[in-house]
Enzyme design. Structure first.
Site, mmCIF file in Angstrom:
data_model
loop_
_atom_site.group_PDB
_atom_site.id
_atom_site.type_symbol
_atom_site.label_atom_id
_atom_site.label_comp_id
_atom_site.label_asym_id
_atom_site.label_seq_id
_atom_site.Cartn_x
_atom_site.Cartn_y
_atom_site.Cartn_z
ATOM 1 N N GLU A 92 29.233 38.647 17.289
ATOM 2 C CA GLU A 92 28.498 37.731 18.166
ATOM 3 C C GLU A 92 27.920 36.567 17.382
ATOM 4 O O GLU A 92 27.485 36.728 16.243
ATOM 5 C CB GLU A 92 27.319 38.472 18.802
ATOM 6 C CG GLU A 92 27.735 39.577 19.716
ATOM 7 C CD GLU A 92 26.542 40.390 20.206
ATOM 8 O OE1 GLU A 92 25.387 39.910 20.111
ATOM 9 O OE2 GLU A 92 26.785 41.504 20.672
ATOM 10 N N CYS A 105 23.038 31.174 15.285
ATOM 11 C CA CYS A 105 22.714 32.443 14.628
ATOM 12 C C CYS A 105 24.037 33.149 14.372
ATOM 13 O O CYS A 105 24.739 33.512 15.308
ATOM 14 C CB CYS A 105 21.806 33.268 15.541
ATOM 15 S SG CYS A 105 21.446 34.890 14.868
ATOM 16 N N CYS A 112 27.161 47.317 10.922
ATOM 17 C CA CYS A 112 26.190 47.255 9.810
ATOM 18 C C CYS A 112 25.958 48.654 9.265
ATOM 19 O O CYS A 112 26.002 49.628 10.008
ATOM 20 C CB CYS A 112 24.878 46.667 10.332
ATOM 21 S SG CYS A 112 23.658 46.390 9.029
ATOM 22 N N CYS A 116 19.106 50.548 11.020
ATOM 23 C CA CYS A 116 17.754 50.363 11.580
ATOM 24 C C CYS A 116 17.764 50.953 12.993
ATOM 25 O O CYS A 116 18.676 50.653 13.787
ATOM 26 C CB CYS A 116 17.384 48.882 11.622
ATOM 27 S SG CYS A 116 17.571 48.065 10.029
ATOM 28 N N CYS A 119 18.165 48.927 16.457
ATOM 29 C CA CYS A 119 19.163 47.852 16.487
ATOM 30 C C CYS A 119 20.503 48.332 17.042
ATOM 31 O O CYS A 119 21.047 49.355 16.609
ATOM 32 C CB CYS A 119 19.352 47.327 15.065
ATOM 33 S SG CYS A 119 20.701 46.161 14.924
ATOM 34 N N SER A 189 18.553 35.964 6.386
ATOM 35 C CA SER A 189 17.643 37.079 6.655
ATOM 36 C C SER A 189 18.157 38.345 5.977
ATOM 37 O O SER A 189 19.360 38.571 5.887
ATOM 38 C CB SER A 189 17.600 37.272 8.167
ATOM 39 O OG SER A 189 16.958 38.466 8.477
ATOM 40 N N HIS A 213 8.661 44.523 9.641
ATOM 41 C CA HIS A 213 8.487 45.442 10.782
ATOM 42 C C HIS A 213 7.395 46.498 10.634
ATOM 43 O O HIS A 213 6.949 47.053 11.623
ATOM 44 C CB HIS A 213 9.800 46.109 11.197
ATOM 45 C CG HIS A 213 10.925 45.129 11.375
ATOM 46 N ND1 HIS A 213 10.732 43.839 11.815
ATOM 47 C CD2 HIS A 213 12.261 45.235 11.155
ATOM 48 C CE1 HIS A 213 11.882 43.205 11.860
ATOM 49 N NE2 HIS A 213 12.823 44.008 11.462
ATOM 50 N N CYS A 330 20.778 41.723 19.530
ATOM 51 C CA CYS A 330 22.017 41.464 18.812
ATOM 52 C C CYS A 330 22.889 42.721 18.754
ATOM 53 O O CYS A 330 22.414 43.788 18.401
ATOM 54 C CB CYS A 330 21.651 41.002 17.412
ATOM 55 S SG CYS A 330 23.069 40.644 16.455
HETATM 56 S S1 SF4 Z 1 18.611 45.054 12.097
HETATM 57 FE FE1 SF4 Z 1 20.060 43.940 10.817
HETATM 58 S S2 SF4 Z 1 20.160 45.207 8.961
HETATM 59 FE FE2 SF4 Z 1 19.237 46.506 10.524
HETATM 60 S S3 SF4 Z 1 20.984 47.638 11.422
HETATM 61 FE FE3 SF4 Z 1 20.654 45.780 12.663
HETATM 62 S S4 SF4 Z 1 22.064 44.261 11.806
HETATM 63 FE FE4 SF4 Z 1 21.817 45.885 10.292
#
Ligand code: SF4
Length: 344
Positions: A92, A105, A112, A116, A119, A189, A213, A330
């Site tokens: 994306e 962005c 990933c 996290c 996410c 980032s 966070h 995202c």
């Molecule tokens: S917040 Fe960023 S680093 Fe963390 S799992 Fe999602 S994409 Fe990966």
């Protein structure tokens, strides 16, 4: 035969290409000019190279651009584009217009590894690193390319986990032979990979944003497994010891979860650990993702949190939620698209 892509190569890599196909060395700069300044779509348009040189180059190489394969448009003007990469995976790219600014962005990985827990991209797992071609293609093939004023590497993936390709893309964006963008228009980032932060700070002049966070070790470890091996303390020590010039900015991203990291104790600890660092905190209200128990705080609670930090002397802003009606979180859109392809 699959041809190699020229778009996304640095000047040194283009020099190597000219050597490989026995073109004169000066042709590399001309090719860079066509790729990044004149935005050509085909080798044949590189008219200051002789026809013979273009034909030679075209045997093994192509420009290598890919148009977006889908778009979702929000009522607030934000757009999310999907690009196909790595054998039917989707990434994306968000286009975010805002008064006289327009920010792209971009994603740096498909999926990933960082895991996290809040996410959606993290839930996809890791599918692969994007090449410099795939990173920059999101920018070059964006229909709003000419409107862009800023770029953030805050899309899918952890940019510093793909540091070589990210640094290459930054070199192309900021070099005089490339796009010639000021590094102060670009922010990268990271969750805080200590070795790679050092390399990024040394090799690039772009802004740094660290996803914080939580200021508490135990709590951050639950939110972001990376805290087990790369602690906030270690990251802050690196930042404290780096000589940021007046142009370069460090900021901390802070996703606010209702009832989790929004208490007076968090404000006090944030002020303590960031003491002495010239920085800004960007608060982002959590965007809900399917299956998550986290809740987004109401806007007034976020404002109170921001004001309390400002009172403690930490410049704090709230990032306006954009694209809520198209799945602002995202990774949401690409997950839906990937699931659709699996169902076919
Ligand atoms: S917040 Fe960023 S680093 Fe963390 S799992 Fe999602 S994409 Fe990966």
């Amino acid at each position: 035969m699959v041809k190699e892509k020229l778009y996304g190569k640095t000047l040194n890599e283009l020099i190597a290409v000219t050597k490989r196909v026995s073109l004169p060395g000066f042709a590399a700069k001309q090719i860079a000019d066509w790729l990044y300044r004149k935005e050509t779509d085909t080798i044949d348009e590189m008219t200051n190279l002789s026809k013979k040189m273009r034909d030679t180059l075209s045997v093994d190489y192509e420009i290598g651009l890919t148009a977006p394969s889908g778009v979702a448009e929000s009522s607030d003007g934000t757009k999310k584009y999907l690009y196909k990469v790595l054998n039917n995976k989707y990434i994306e790219t968000a286009y975010i217009p805002d008064d006289d600014r327009a920010t792209i962005c971009i994603s740096s990985q498909s999926g990933c590894k960082m895991g996290c827990i809040f996410c959606m991209t993290g839930k996809q797992g890791f599918q692969g690193n994007l090449s410099s071609n795939e990173i920059l293609n999101q920018f070059r093939s964006l229909p709003e390319l000419r409107k862009l004023t800023n770029m953030v590497y805050m899309g899918m993936g952890e940019p510093l986990d793909n540091i070589n390709e990210v640094l290459k893309s930054l070199e192309i964006l900021t070099s005089e032979w490339g796009y010639g963008w000021s590094p102060t228009r670009i922010t990268v980032s990271t969750v805080g990979l200590k070795t790679n932060i050092k390399e990024f700070l040394e090799k690039s002049r772009c802004h740094l944003a660290v996803s914080l966070h939580s200021p508490f070790d135990e709590e951050r470890r639950k939110l972001m497994p990376i805290q087990r091996t790369n602690t906030v303390k270690e990251i802050l020590d690196i930042i404290r010891n780096f000589d940021f010039n007046s142009q370069r900015r460090v900021s901390f991203e802070y996703i606010l979860f209702e009832g989790v990291n929004d208490t007076p104790a968090h404000i006090k600890e944030l002020a303590r650990i960031l003491n002495g660092i010239k920085c800004r905190i960007n608060i982002i209200r959590f965007h809900h993702i399917p299956g998550s128990e986290f809740k987004s705080p109401d806007p007034t609670a976020a404002i109170r949190f921001k004001e309390a930090l400002n009172k403690k002397g930490i410049l704090t802003t709230i990032r306006a939620s954009r694209g809520e009606d198209i799945g602002a979180a995202c990774g949401l859109l690409s997950t839906i698209e990937q699931n659709k392809s699996l169902a076919l």
